[in-house]
Design an enzyme around this catalytic site. Sequence first.
Site, PDB file in Angstrom:
ATOM      1  N   GLY A 153      59.638  61.626  88.060  1.00 39.32           N
ATOM      2  CA  GLY A 153      58.577  62.455  88.627  1.00 39.32           C
ATOM      3  C   GLY A 153      57.474  61.713  89.331  1.00 39.32           C
ATOM      4  O   GLY A 153      56.762  62.278  90.153  1.00 39.32           O
ATOM      5  N   CYS A 210      67.839  68.381  86.676  1.00 39.80           N
ATOM      6  CA  CYS A 210      66.519  67.803  86.850  1.00 39.80           C
ATOM      7  C   CYS A 210      65.906  68.376  88.127  1.00 39.80           C
ATOM      8  O   CYS A 210      66.502  68.272  89.204  1.00 39.80           O
ATOM      9  CB  CYS A 210      66.696  66.287  86.968  1.00 39.80           C
ATOM     10  SG  CYS A 210      65.205  65.425  87.449  1.00 39.80           S
ATOM     11  N   CYS A 255      60.424  71.590  85.128  1.00 40.99           N
ATOM     12  CA  CYS A 255      60.947  70.274  84.724  1.00 40.99           C
ATOM     13  C   CYS A 255      61.753  70.520  83.467  1.00 40.99           C
ATOM     14  O   CYS A 255      61.261  71.181  82.536  1.00 40.99           O
ATOM     15  CB  CYS A 255      59.793  69.302  84.445  1.00 40.99           C
ATOM     16  SG  CYS A 255      60.321  67.752  83.669  1.00 40.99           S
TER      17      CYS A 255
END
Length: 257
Positions: A45, A76, A184
Amino acid sequence: MKKTNRPILIIDSGIGGLTILYKLIKKQPNCDYIYFADYENAPFGECSASALRKNLLENIYTLNQKHAPQGIVLACNTATAVAVNVLRRVYKGQFIVGTEPAILPAVREGKKNILVLATENTIKYNKLIRAQLQNENINLMTLALPNLATLIEQNIDNLQYLKPVIKEYLIPFISKIDALVLGCTHYIYLKPILREILSTDVKVYDGNNGVVNQICKKSTTNKSGKIYVLSSKASCGINLISAWNLLKLNGGEICAE
Ligand code: DGL
């Protein structure tokens, strides 16, 4: 290898994608799965998007050569935001399924004030978020909590420890939202804590059921049903075990909606 015996490759930076794998093997047990947790390049991220794309392409190339999967799943949101298009161009003969924040289900259910919790890269590069920010019928807000995926990895055996910090970040939004979208896959583990923080009229959404349904539609099953879990950093295997046990304990739902 015969097409029916080919596994499905599932990728995340760590434990996040296990929330998808768990549901997937419940719905479609008669298929082989290879789960790859790329701890070596985690967290996804907060690194540069071009480095993440390069790492994903290299790892997928190697895994593809070795296991010839029938399809590739980016379990993801961040990997999907930065690499799903290029993967679809490169691997035309295999299905590619990505994971996106479940904003549209929230909109369809009439939610108007929607907060998307996601990594910095997802907020920056996800096309759906960019498009829905222009939607005048809803008030879409985004929030990236620094290092949250790493904190979840580090505290997977005691997630309650993270409650004060998450609450502090959410306080400015709590009275303004009617939907929270978990953008997420790591954040799914926080559902019980989020339910404690949010009032009951705020619905929490994630995209996992949609991802699992898409994979089942596209894949070919076989009789064996083997699961292989691989990690690019052996010392992080313990996180995968803890997370799997947590999923087992909660039937993969983490907490009832
Ligand atoms: N689980 C991932 C996601 O859905 C990424 C977490 C990370 O490595 O930052 O975005």
